[in-house]
Structure formats: structure tokens, C-alpha cells
Design a protein around this motif. Structure first.
Motif, PDB file in Angstrom:
ATOM      1  N   PHE A 143       1.837  11.932   2.143  1.00 29.38           N
ATOM      2  CA  PHE A 143       0.928  10.721   1.611  1.00 29.38           C
ATOM      3  C   PHE A 143       1.271   9.146   2.279  1.00 29.38           C
ATOM      4  CE2 PHE A 143      -1.276   7.909  -1.888  1.00 29.38           C
ATOM      5  CZ  PHE A 143      -2.419   8.715  -1.305  1.00 29.38           C
ATOM      6  N   LEU A 183       6.326   3.723 -13.864  1.00 27.36           N
ATOM      7  CA  LEU A 183       7.157   4.905 -13.078  1.00 27.36           C
ATOM      8  C   LEU A 183       8.259   5.261 -14.267  1.00 27.36           C
ATOM      9  CD1 LEU A 183       7.381   3.508  -9.799  1.00 27.36           C
ATOM     10  CD2 LEU A 183       5.767   5.187 -10.397  1.00 27.36           C
ATOM     11  N   LEU A 187       4.446  -1.138 -12.073  1.00 25.13           N
ATOM     12  CA  LEU A 187       4.125   0.250 -11.931  1.00 25.13           C
ATOM     13  C   LEU A 187       4.880   1.040 -13.162  1.00 25.13           C
ATOM     14  CD1 LEU A 187       4.096   1.010  -8.185  1.00 25.13           C
ATOM     15  CD2 LEU A 187       2.228   0.473  -9.805  1.00 25.13           C
ATOM     16  N   LEU A 198      -0.658   6.835   4.547  1.00 22.02           N
ATOM     17  CA  LEU A 198      -0.702   5.491   4.329  1.00 22.02           C
ATOM     18  C   LEU A 198       0.151   4.485   5.366  1.00 22.02           C
ATOM     19  CD1 LEU A 198      -0.498   5.300   0.391  1.00 22.02           C
ATOM     20  CD2 LEU A 198      -2.571   4.920   1.788  1.00 22.02           C
ATOM     21  N   THR A 227       0.898  -1.226  -0.014  1.00 24.19           N
ATOM     22  CA  THR A 227      -0.105   0.026   0.140  1.00 24.19           C
ATOM     23  C   THR A 227       0.657   1.159   0.036  1.00 24.19           C
ATOM     24  OG1 THR A 227      -1.148  -1.217   1.676  1.00 24.19           O
ATOM     25  CG2 THR A 227      -2.157   0.760   1.192  1.00 24.19           C
ATOM     26  N   VAL A 228       1.878   1.301   0.984  1.00 27.18           N
ATOM     27  CA  VAL A 228       2.471   2.678   1.178  1.00 27.18           C
ATOM     28  C   VAL A 228       3.474   2.728  -0.123  1.00 27.18           C
ATOM     29  CG1 VAL A 228       4.566   3.646   2.361  1.00 27.18           C
ATOM     30  CG2 VAL A 228       2.746   2.589   3.748  1.00 27.18           C
ATOM     31  N   MET A 229       4.141   1.578  -0.917  1.00 31.37           N
ATOM     32  CA  MET A 229       4.908   1.687  -1.935  1.00 31.37           C
ATOM     33  C   MET A 229       4.072   2.165  -3.089  1.00 31.37           C
ATOM     34  SD  MET A 229       7.825  -1.159  -1.964  1.00 31.37           S
ATOM     35  CE  MET A 229       9.355  -0.659  -0.991  1.00 31.37           C
ATOM     36  N   ALA A 230       3.080   1.524  -3.369  1.00 30.24           N
ATOM     37  CA  ALA A 230       2.258   1.813  -4.707  1.00 30.24           C
ATOM     38  C   ALA A 230       1.613   3.284  -4.484  1.00 30.24           C
ATOM     39  CB  ALA A 230       1.135   0.804  -4.548  1.00 30.24           C
ATOM     40  N   GLY A 231       1.268   3.716  -3.306  1.00 31.17           N
ATOM     41  CA  GLY A 231       0.647   4.831  -2.935  1.00 31.17           C
ATOM     42  C   GLY A 231       1.659   6.102  -3.110  1.00 31.17           C
ATOM     43  N   THR A 232       2.880   5.809  -2.629  1.00 29.81           N
ATOM     44  CA  THR A 232       3.808   6.922  -2.634  1.00 29.81           C
ATOM     45  C   THR A 232       4.361   7.113  -3.947  1.00 29.81           C
ATOM     46  OG1 THR A 232       4.641   6.407  -0.529  1.00 29.81           O
ATOM     47  CG2 THR A 232       5.977   7.780  -1.560  1.00 29.81           C
ATOM     48  N   ALA A 233       4.600   6.065  -4.816  1.00 26.44           N
ATOM     49  CA  ALA A 233       5.126   5.994  -6.060  1.00 26.44           C
ATOM     50  C   ALA A 233       4.376   6.619  -7.119  1.00 26.44           C
ATOM     51  CB  ALA A 233       5.450   4.564  -6.717  1.00 26.44           C
ATOM     52  N   MET A 287       9.403   5.821  -3.833  1.00 25.77           N
ATOM     53  CA  MET A 287       8.817   4.494  -3.285  1.00 25.77           C
ATOM     54  C   MET A 287       9.560   3.690  -2.348  1.00 25.77           C
ATOM     55  SD  MET A 287       7.504   1.646  -5.857  1.00 25.77           S
ATOM     56  CE  MET A 287       9.058   0.160  -5.665  1.00 25.77           C
ATOM     57  N   ALA A 302       9.896   9.280  -8.609  1.00 28.62           N
ATOM     58  CA  ALA A 302       9.020   8.212  -8.047  1.00 28.62           C
ATOM     59  C   ALA A 302       9.418   7.100  -7.530  1.00 28.62           C
ATOM     60  CB  ALA A 302       7.785   7.821  -9.146  1.00 28.62           C
TER      61      ALA A 302
END
Lengths: 134, 229
Positions: B99, B173, B171, B103, A113-119, B182, B178
């Protein structure tokens, strides 16, 4: 013979410079540790030392070549310094149970969650800004 | 069985395990042999094999743990060298860190509640996304167990560095910002090391994000403690 000698001398001064740089970084951290203890600051000494070093480098008081090799090697072997923390598992045998599995699930889902959201938010904001510039 | 000079023995053993792990990882390149994971497994196997306790191990291990402080200071170098990038994109990074922290705290708290974990375990796992010194301070502030917090932090680092590698393939990116954010946000120190393998820029961004997130965590700890009391 002469060139070999020169090479040796350069090698020795290289190692000495490297040792001095490492000692300097450890010394700076130690000074910050003393300050943190004396003033009872809530921030770890490493972070204060980092801010101090950024200021020293940015102000030009300390040319970056004086710390490059020492700092570079500490960062290259960063993982090594985490190994002892990992050994706390020896004192937490209770983690090899259902609680441990649940904890693992929390950690894995949390990481994703944290990684996908932040990225994604950084990528989107970055793309938005570069479009404005054009 | 006990070793004659435990300090020297465990220090050398950890270094040897680390060197072996780096060599193995160099040839296999698999996330299963990531140096941190492999070194930990080797050292754990050795301590269990020799019936050594954590305290005995730490007589040698403390010297390595001590170097974590100077290593944090060393992050000044990549941050200084990439100052132009950071000056230009600091709003993006601050947004990402804000953010990410929301999270990290929200997600962990909700998930651990959903799985019905005991309260002290929930409080200890809460700061798992932040680098060890901050996370341990946070756990202490809010009433969790600092050493359990350290275990969760390390697990996050090891798993995060591997999961991050997979996420990078999935992803879309395009920017180094990013990718670095991440890894720095999701897997702190181990993620930064992974980011440094990908690129210089990624490494600098990850280091800065890790530190920003850590400082946020350090500031939130006393605030949460105040709210709880």
C-alpha cells in the motif's frame, strides 16, 4: 593494580573485537559488491549482504554476538552516511527556484500521504488480526 | 580557497559537524536540530564558505557514502533479533509495504503532474520514498537523473523524520508495527534512525519495511523502463 591491568586488557580486546566486527561487515559487503558486478544483478550489494547475514545468523553458523557491536554502531550512526548524498545540492543550484519550491511541495504532501496511509492500514490490519485471535 | 588535503579535511570536517550536531540535538531535542539536517547545513555552509565544489567535498565524503553499504548489511542484526515478531506479522507488513509503495509512486506522480514539473524532474522525484541506492538505480532505469533523485531522497528523509514525529502525536497508533512501518516507508534511512530512537521493535520493523520497499522499487524500475520503451 592487577584489576586495573585486567580492565585495560579487556578494553583493548574490546576495541580489537569491535574493529574486527566492522571489518567483517565491510568485507561481507565488498564480497557482495564483487558478485553484483560479476553477475550484473539489479539489487544493491548491501541488500544481498543483509540477506546473507540474516541466513548466517538464523542458521546458527554465526552467533549474533560476533556482529552485535559492529552492526550496532553502524546503525547508530546511520545518519552520518547520508550527509555526502545531501551535498549534491552544491551541484543543483537550480533547485533554489520555483522548481525547487514545487518539488518541496510534492515531497511534503507525498510524505504525509505515504506515512498516514501506511501507518493506518498497518494499524487497522493489526487490530483486525488481534481481534480474531481473541 | 582550496584546502591542502581535501580528502582528509572534508572527512574530518563532516565527522566534527556530526559530533557537534549530536551534542546540540541532545540538549535541544528539537526537530530543527535533527542531526542529519544540522550536519548537512553545517557542511553546506562550510563548503560554500570555502568555495569548495561537490567533487572536492566528495574526496572526503566518498568514504562515508561507501559505509552506507555495510550499514545496510548491518540491518540483518535487528531483523534477526526480532524474527519472532516479523514471522508473526509478515502479512501485515507486506500489506503495509504494498500500500505504501502504491501511495508513494501514485501520489508523487500525480502531485508532480499537477504542479506541472518537467518530465525529467518528475521521473527523478518518483523514487523519493526509497533508500538512496535503490532510488538512484530506479531513476537511471526510467530515464531520470540519479543525482537529482538522491537530492529528493535526502529531502524526503530529513523532512519525513521530522513530519513523522508530528504525525505520531496526531495518529492513534497503538502498535509498534504501525509506527515502525510508517517511518520506514515514509522516510527510509532517516526514518529508521528516528524509529530506533522510539524503540527497538519500531527500529527493526522500520528497517525491514525500508528494505522491502527498496527491493520492490528495484524490481519495478526495469518493469517501468520496459513499459515506457
Amino acid at each position: 593494580m592487577d584489576t586495573k591491568n585486567n580492565g585495560n586488557i579487556r578494553h583493548v580486546t574490546g576495541i580489537a573485537a569491535y574493529g574486527a566486527q566492522l571489518a567483517g561487515l565491510v568485507g561481507l559487503w565488498w564480497l557482495c559488491q564483487l558478485c553484483v558486478r560479476a553477475l550484473d544483478l539489479p539489487v544493491p550489494a548491501g541488500v544481498i549482504g543483509m540477506l546473507a547475514l540474516v541466513v548466517l545468523l538464523a542458521s546458527g553458523a554465526l552467533p549474533s554476538r560476533f556482529v552485535r557491536r559492529g552492526a550496532g554502531s553502524l546503525l547508530d550512526h546511520l545518519l552520518l552516511f547520508f550527509v555526502p548524498a545531501c551535498m549534491t545540492l552544491l551541484d543543483h543550484k537550480e533547485l533554489l527556484s520555483v522548481t525547487g519550491l514545487k518539488l518541496l511541495a510534492v515531497i511534503v504532501v507525498g510524505i504525509l500521504t505515504v506515512m498516514a496511509g501506511t501507518a493506518l492500514i498497518v494499524e487497522l490490519h493489526f487490530r483486525g488480526r488481534t481481534r480474531h485471535v481473541r | 580557497m582550496s584546502v591542502e588535503h581535501p580528502g582528509l579535511f572534508w572527512f574530518t570536517a563532516t565527522l566534527a559537524a556530526y559530533v557537534v550536531s549530536r551534542i546540540v540535538h541532545h540538549y535541544t531535542k528539537s526537530f530543527l536540530t535533527s542531526p542529519l539536517l544540522l550536519t548537512c547545513v553545517l557542511c553546506l555552509a562550510l563548503t560554500v564558505g570555502l568555495h569548495a565544489s561537490y567533487r572536492e567535498y566528495m574526496r572526503g565524503g566518498q568514504w562515508l557514502l561507501l559505509l552506507l553499504g555495510p550499514a545496510t548489511v548491518a540491518f540483518a542484526l535487528p531483523i534477526y533479533e526480532h524474527r519472532a515478531l516479523l514471522r508473526r506479522y509478515w502479512p501485515t507488513l507486506v500489506l503495509g509495504v504494498g500500500f505504501g509503495c502504491a501511495l508513494a509512486f501514485g501520489g508523487t506522480w500525480l502531485l508532480s503532474g499537477l504542479l506541472d514539473l518537467p518530465r525529467d524532474v518528475r521521473l527523478s522525484v518518483l523514487p523519493r520514498s526509497f533508500t538512496t541506492p535503490f532510488a538512484m538505480a530506479f531513476a537511471k532505469d526510467v530515464g531520470g537523473a540519479p543525482d537529482l533523485a538522491a537530492v529528493c531522497v535526502i529531502a524526503t528523509g530529513i523532512l519525513g523524520a521530522s513530519l513523522g514525529g508530528m504525525l505520531l502525536k496526531v495518529l492513534p497508533l497503538r502498535c509498534a508495527l504501525a509506527r515502525g512501518a510508517m517511518l520506514g516507508m515514509g522516510a527510509h534511512g532517516a526514518g529508521v534512525a528516528r524509529a530506533r530512537e522510539i524503540g527497538d521493535e519500531e527500529g527493526a520493523v522500520a528497517g525491514l519495511v525500508m528494505i522491502l520497499a527498496g527491493v520492490t522499487c528495484a524490481l519495478l524500475g526495469p518493469a517501468v523502463a520496459l513499459f515506457e520503451s
